[in-house]
Design a protein around this motif. Structure first.
Motif, short mmCIF file in Angstrom:
data_model
loop_
_atom_site.label_atom_id
_atom_site.label_comp_id
_atom_site.label_asym_id
_atom_site.label_seq_id
_atom_site.Cartn_x
_atom_site.Cartn_y
_atom_site.Cartn_z
N MET A 252 36.44 35.32 39.52
CA MET A 252 36.88 35.72 40.85
C MET A 252 36.21 37.02 41.26
SD MET A 252 39.06 33.61 42.28
CE MET A 252 38.03 32.29 41.63
N PRO A 253 35.79 37.14 42.52
CA PRO A 253 35.32 38.45 42.99
C PRO A 253 36.45 39.47 42.96
CG PRO A 253 35.52 36.91 44.82
CD PRO A 253 35.73 36.11 43.56
N ASP A 254 36.11 40.72 42.78
CA ASP A 254 37.13 41.76 42.62
C ASP A 254 38.08 41.84 43.80
OD1 ASP A 254 36.10 42.42 40.16
OD2 ASP A 254 34.95 44.14 40.88
N ASN A 255 37.58 41.55 45.02
CA ASN A 255 38.47 41.72 46.17
C ASN A 255 39.52 40.62 46.28
OD1 ASN A 255 36.92 39.57 47.17
ND2 ASN A 255 35.75 40.86 48.58
N LEU A 256 39.45 39.58 45.44
CA LEU A 256 40.46 38.53 45.45
C LEU A 256 41.47 38.67 44.32
CD1 LEU A 256 38.54 35.27 46.45
CD2 LEU A 256 39.45 37.10 47.90
N LEU A 257 41.41 39.78 43.58
CA LEU A 257 42.36 40.01 42.50
C LEU A 257 43.60 40.70 43.03
CD1 LEU A 257 39.94 41.19 39.66
CD2 LEU A 257 40.69 38.86 40.22
N MET A 258 44.74 40.37 42.45
CA MET A 258 46.01 40.94 42.88
C MET A 258 46.10 42.42 42.52
SD MET A 258 47.82 38.71 44.48
CE MET A 258 48.09 36.94 44.70
N GLY B 58 43.94 43.69 48.30
CA GLY B 58 43.83 42.35 47.73
C GLY B 58 44.70 41.35 48.47
N PRO B 59 44.96 40.18 47.86
CA PRO B 59 45.71 39.12 48.54
C PRO B 59 47.18 39.45 48.71
CG PRO B 59 44.37 38.26 46.72
CD PRO B 59 44.40 39.74 46.58
N ARG B 60 47.75 38.94 49.78
CA ARG B 60 49.19 38.99 49.98
C ARG B 60 49.85 37.83 49.23
NH1 ARG B 60 47.09 40.97 55.03
NH2 ARG B 60 48.42 42.59 55.97
N GLN B 61 51.12 37.98 48.92
CA GLN B 61 51.87 36.90 48.30
C GLN B 61 51.89 35.68 49.22
OE1 GLN B 61 53.00 36.24 45.49
NE2 GLN B 61 54.80 34.93 45.58
N LEU C 16 43.23 39.60 53.56
CA LEU C 16 43.56 40.58 52.54
C LEU C 16 44.26 41.77 53.20
CD1 LEU C 16 40.13 40.66 50.62
CD2 LEU C 16 42.17 39.30 50.03
N PHE C 17 45.01 42.52 52.41
CA PHE C 17 45.68 43.70 52.97
C PHE C 17 44.68 44.59 53.72
CE2 PHE C 17 49.12 42.87 49.87
CZ PHE C 17 50.22 43.08 50.69
N ARG D 235 47.32 38.06 68.74
CA ARG D 235 45.99 38.25 68.15
C ARG D 235 45.86 37.44 66.87
NH1 ARG D 235 44.95 43.97 65.34
NH2 ARG D 235 43.65 42.59 64.08
N GLY D 236 44.63 37.05 66.57
CA GLY D 236 44.36 36.34 65.33
C GLY D 236 44.09 37.31 64.19
N ALA D 237 43.36 36.85 63.19
CA ALA D 237 43.06 37.69 62.03
C ALA D 237 41.81 37.15 61.35
CB ALA D 237 44.24 37.70 61.05
N LEU D 238 41.24 37.95 60.46
CA LEU D 238 40.07 37.53 59.70
C LEU D 238 40.47 37.24 58.26
CD1 LEU D 238 37.28 40.02 60.85
CD2 LEU D 238 37.61 37.64 61.56
N THR D 239 40.09 36.07 57.80
CA THR D 239 40.28 35.74 56.39
C THR D 239 38.90 35.47 55.78
OG1 THR D 239 41.60 34.43 54.85
CG2 THR D 239 40.60 33.26 56.70
N ARG D 240 38.86 35.23 54.47
CA ARG D 240 37.58 35.12 53.77
C ARG D 240 37.41 33.74 53.12
NH1 ARG D 240 35.41 40.86 51.71
NH2 ARG D 240 36.78 42.25 52.89
#
Length: 375
Positions: A176-182, A188-191, A215-216, A226-231
């Protein structure tokens, strides 16, 4: 079969690997019909429900469906199903088997006592599944867990993409890339907003995962205003390493009071274009299918945070808004989408499934669509 599918997609104005036509939005996506699975149906002693991902295996003419059941109604598992489609809808849905998803070095996933900082024994939360016919294996994703308000400790289980054989035995795992780690801090990711979608490209060269929400550090969740950006992250199935990451723009919420909106699943049409499924749940349920392309989207794997930063995102074009689709009286919690076989009239089929949360108040739907025009 590959040549037939290629020709079908080209007739629908979509390019796939091995086809020379440029990427174009599908000319028509038509809702065909649905089937509903009775509540608390079982196969091999396991309750059928919580369907969160689906992938079609053309060689065996079966579908693999993963459940997000965290051992409440059976073991961590996936189902093998045969879904028969006709030009005007779903003819039948038959669940053939339930197969356990097993870790690589243990006999089963077990519950954690929630005493460790990073709870590796917590049952995973399966959300996506993709079959790899060339390598003869199956990929499945778990969105992990982030529980930071527990009275005794913090539970952090990282999102993951695991590899199993067709019997469900673990044989590997992607990095996993570091930015997807809890993280216990707000990074990182929200619950419950982590890895949700999973797809392998028809060429087999790339595996893509989709985050349900931002991500946070990438900004707030979608709102009605408004929408949001995800990866969306690309992985190499041979090295098991991440190779690129792109932003996907989520719509604002349209699911009423208390509603949300997230990227629930995606299926690859070729190496750089997809059907994406967005869905929201609140006082009502929303669901939309888009044609999405990487195009000139920026690789943001090395960008630590997106909030307030201008980036070029993937492009998307609305194909179907299920809330306004004639003959579909109820939009359920749709979480999985896959391409199916060509229909008898030459159109390519698309199948979507819903997660009933194992609740009698919700429903397990199998929806059928067609791409293109009849020949």
């Amino acid at each position: 079969m590959k040549r037939h599918v290629c020709a079908t997609l080209l007739a629908a104005s979509v390019a796939v690997a091995g086809c020379t036509s440029p990427h174009r939005t599908p000319a028509a996506v038509t809702y065909l019909g649905q089937a509903e699975i009775p509540h608390l149906s079982t196969v091999d002693g396991s309750v059928i429900g919580g369907l969160s991902g689906i992938s079609y295996d053309p060689g065996r003419d079966v579908y693999y469906l993963v459940t997000d059941d965290q051992s409440g109604n059976g073991p961590t598992r996936f189902y093998v199903s045969r879904i028969k489609l006709q030009n005007n809808g779903v003819q039948s849905v038959e669940f053939l088997e339930s197969r356990r998803l097993l870790p690589q070095h243990r006999t089963e996933f077990r519950a954690s006592s929630i005493t460790d900082t990073r709870a590796v024994m917590t049952p995973p939360d399966p959300e996506g599944i993709a079959v790899d016919s060339r390598r003869q294996r199956i990929y499945w994703s778990s969105e992990g867990s982030r529980l930071v308000d527990e009275p005794n400790s913090t539970v952090l289980q990282d999102p993951s993409v695991r590899i199993v054989d067709f019997d469900g035995r673990g044989i590997g795992e992607f990095t996993m890339p570091d930015n997807l780690l809890m993280s216990a801090v707000d990074r990182g990711p929200r619950q419950n907003l982590s890895l949700e979608g999973l797809t392998l490209t028809p060429s087999g060269d790339s595996l893509f995962t989709a985050m349900e929400g931002p991500l946070f550090q990438d900004g707030p969740r979608p709102t009605p205003l408004r929408g949001a950006l995800t990866r969306i992250t690309r992985f190499d199935p041979d090295t098991l390493e991440p190779t690129a990451q792109y932003t996907y723009a989520l719509d604002p919420t349209t699911s009423g009071s208390g509603g949300d909106n997230g990227l629930s699943d995606l299926v690859a049409l070729d190496d750089s274009s997809f059907l994406t499924l967005e869905r929201g749940r609140g006082s009502r349920t929303s669901a939309r299918i888009y044609h999405t392309e990487i195009g000139d989207a920026q690789d943001v794997m090395g960008v630590p945070e997106l909030d307030g930063r201008p980036v070029s995102s993937m492009t998307k074009t609305l194909l179907v808004d299920l809330a306004t689709t004639p003959d579909l009286k109820r939009v359920a919690n749709l979480e999985g989408i896959t391409l199916g076989p060509p229909l008898p009239d030459g159109r390519l089929s698309v199948v979507a499934v819903s997660d009933d949360d194992f609740s009698a108040d919700h429903v397990t739907q199998v929806l059928a669509f067609a791409i293109g025009t009849a020949t």
